[in-house]
Each structure stands twice: as structure tokens, then as C-alpha cells.
Design a protein around this motif. Structure first.
Motif, PDB file in Angstrom:
ATOM      1  N   LYS A  74      -7.276   7.439   8.191  1.00 48.30           N
ATOM      2  CA  LYS A  74      -8.248   5.793   8.850  1.00 48.30           C
ATOM      3  C   LYS A  74      -7.524   4.704   7.489  1.00 48.30           C
ATOM      4  CE  LYS A  74     -13.216   7.198  10.579  1.00 48.30           C
ATOM      5  NZ  LYS A  74     -14.414   6.598  10.060  1.00 48.30           N
ATOM      6  N   PHE A  75      -7.379   5.126   6.281  1.00 53.53           N
ATOM      7  CA  PHE A  75      -6.707   3.789   5.417  1.00 53.53           C
ATOM      8  C   PHE A  75      -5.473   3.421   6.114  1.00 53.53           C
ATOM      9  CE2 PHE A  75      -4.287   2.516   1.611  1.00 53.53           C
ATOM     10  CZ  PHE A  75      -4.900   2.032   1.819  1.00 53.53           C
ATOM     11  N   VAL A  76      -4.200   4.973   6.466  1.00 56.20           N
ATOM     12  CA  VAL A  76      -2.897   4.808   7.014  1.00 56.20           C
ATOM     13  C   VAL A  76      -2.869   4.069   8.341  1.00 56.20           C
ATOM     14  CG1 VAL A  76      -1.104   6.047   6.827  1.00 56.20           C
ATOM     15  CG2 VAL A  76      -1.991   6.571   5.653  1.00 56.20           C
ATOM     16  N   ASN A 129       0.696  -1.121   0.074  1.00 57.22           N
ATOM     17  CA  ASN A 129      -0.556  -0.074  -0.019  1.00 57.22           C
ATOM     18  C   ASN A 129       1.254   1.508  -0.158  1.00 57.22           C
ATOM     19  OD1 ASN A 129      -2.762  -0.911  -0.175  1.00 57.22           O
ATOM     20  ND2 ASN A 129      -2.027  -2.282   2.116  1.00 57.22           N
ATOM     21  N   GLN A 143     -12.809  13.244   2.927  1.00 57.45           N
ATOM     22  CA  GLN A 143     -11.212  12.332   2.135  1.00 57.45           C
ATOM     23  C   GLN A 143     -10.274  12.992   3.000  1.00 57.45           C
ATOM     24  OE1 GLN A 143     -11.446  11.261  -1.133  1.00 57.45           O
ATOM     25  NE2 GLN A 143      -9.422  10.547   0.219  1.00 57.45           N
ATOM     26  N   GLU A 188     -11.158   9.389   5.862  1.00 58.99           N
ATOM     27  CA  GLU A 188     -10.835   8.120   4.986  1.00 58.99           C
ATOM     28  C   GLU A 188      -9.417   7.844   4.833  1.00 58.99           C
ATOM     29  OE1 GLU A 188     -13.140   8.418   1.556  1.00 58.99           O
ATOM     30  OE2 GLU A 188     -14.527   8.594   2.008  1.00 58.99           O
ATOM     31  N   ASP A 189      -8.573   8.802   4.428  1.00 55.82           N
ATOM     32  CA  ASP A 189      -7.177   8.976   4.139  1.00 55.82           C
ATOM     33  C   ASP A 189      -6.298   8.445   5.352  1.00 55.82           C
ATOM     34  OD1 ASP A 189      -7.617   9.255   1.699  1.00 55.82           O
ATOM     35  OD2 ASP A 189      -6.772  11.255   1.350  1.00 55.82           O
ATOM     36  N   LYS A 205       0.126   4.601  -2.740  1.00 52.76           N
ATOM     37  CA  LYS A 205      -1.121   5.134  -1.833  1.00 52.76           C
ATOM     38  C   LYS A 205      -0.894   5.891  -0.768  1.00 52.76           C
ATOM     39  CE  LYS A 205      -6.419   5.168  -0.601  1.00 52.76           C
ATOM     40  NZ  LYS A 205      -7.716   4.277  -0.920  1.00 52.76           N
ATOM     41  N   ILE A 206      -0.433   5.414   0.138  1.00 54.83           N
ATOM     42  CA  ILE A 206       0.138   6.223   1.714  1.00 54.83           C
ATOM     43  C   ILE A 206       1.299   6.961   0.776  1.00 54.83           C
ATOM     44  CG2 ILE A 206       1.883   5.471   4.367  1.00 54.83           C
ATOM     45  CD1 ILE A 206       0.960   2.703   4.265  1.00 54.83           C
ATOM     46  N   GLU A 218      -5.061   2.433   9.424  1.00 57.42           N
ATOM     47  CA  GLU A 218      -5.460   0.539   9.220  1.00 57.42           C
ATOM     48  C   GLU A 218      -4.442  -0.412   8.986  1.00 57.42           C
ATOM     49  OE1 GLU A 218      -8.686   0.272   7.034  1.00 57.42           O
ATOM     50  OE2 GLU A 218     -10.162   1.497   9.121  1.00 57.42           O
ATOM     51  N   VAL A 219      -3.858  -0.038   7.771  1.00 62.21           N
ATOM     52  CA  VAL A 219      -2.838  -0.581   7.166  1.00 62.21           C
ATOM     53  C   VAL A 219      -1.809  -0.711   7.888  1.00 62.21           C
ATOM     54  CG1 VAL A 219      -1.099  -0.700   5.157  1.00 62.21           C
ATOM     55  CG2 VAL A 219      -3.541   0.193   4.650  1.00 62.21           C
TER      56      VAL A 219
END
Length: 133
Positions: free
Chosen positions: A122-124, A78, A116, A119-120, A81-82, A126-127
Motif C-alpha cells: 500500500k505504501f509503494v 521515499n 506487513q 502495508e508495504d 524505503k521503496i 500510494e507514493v
């Protein structure tokens, strides 16, 4: 994971929860600012855990890329994207907090931009959490 890296992750998780408070109050500028701090703390925890000296800069994406072979697979897959998220939020760091004569943060940031950023972040998080489970 060392204690300081664990501290970074815990504080990032707390800040992630606070993003919702700022969002509900329509303080979209502070959502963006705090989302950047969430991402920065989490990525610095990753660097510490990999044994890499943590630089005193706000966007560590280039360092992550340089040492990607030392990172867990979940983060490596990932990483593009990160890095994009970290760079984008870093660009907004000062502007979202201090503004400028021609840029009033509470007037300029939108609900969509704030969502956004949430969401971004949270994504980082979570990964990274998944990478170290």
C-alpha cells in the motif's frame, strides 16, 4: 503516462484489493507473494514512465536508484524505503509461492508478516500514485 504503465498501475491496484481476500482466508503466503507482484508492477510502471527500459527481473530497486534523477520528487524522497520493500519482498517471492521441503508456505507465514506485506505494498502504491497526480 503511457498506456502500458497505466495498465501496470491498474492491475497493481486490483491485486492490492485481493490481498485482503487472501488475508481473510488466512492464506498469508499468498498475501506475501501477491504483495511482491504489486510492488513489482508499480515500480515497473515508474520505470516505463521515466523512459527507462524495464528489465525482466523482479526487483528493480537498483535501476530506480541508478536513474533516481529521472524520477518524480515524491518517489525520490521515499526511494530508500521503496528499495528496502522491493528487496525484502523479492527475497520471499519463490519461497512464498513454491515453498521447500522444509518450508511449507501456509504453515510458515504469519498474520503479522502478511499485514506487513500489505502495508508495504500500500505504501509503494500510494507514493507512486501521489507522484503522478
Amino acid at each position: 503516462m503511457d498506456r502500458l504503465a497505466q495498465d501496470y498501475l491498474k492491475r497493481a491496484s486490483t491485486r492490492l484489493e485481493v490481498l485482503e481476500v487472501f488475508y481473510k482466508k488466512e492464506d498469508y503466503a499468498d498475501v506475501v507473494r501477491e504483495a511482491q507482484e504489486v510492488v513489482e508492477l508499480v515500480l515497473k510502471a515508474v520505470l516505463r514512465n521515466a523512459g527507462i527500459d524495464v528489465p525482466k527481473i523482479h526487483d528493480v530497486s537498483r535501476i530506480l536508484e541508478k536513474y533516481k534523477d529521472l524520477l518524480p520528487e515524491e518517489i525520490r524522497k521515499n526511494l530508500k524505503k521503496i528499495m528496502m520493500i522491493s528487496k525484502r519482498l523479492r527475497k520471499e517471492r519463490e519461497l512464498s509461492f513454491y515453498g521447500a521441503e522444509d518450508f511449507i508456505p501456509l504453515e510458515e507465514y504469519t498474520a503479522e508478516e502478511a499485514l506487513q506485506a500489505i502495508e508495504d505494498a500500500k505504501f509503494v502504491v500510494e507514493v507512486v500514485v501521489k507522484a503522478y497526480e
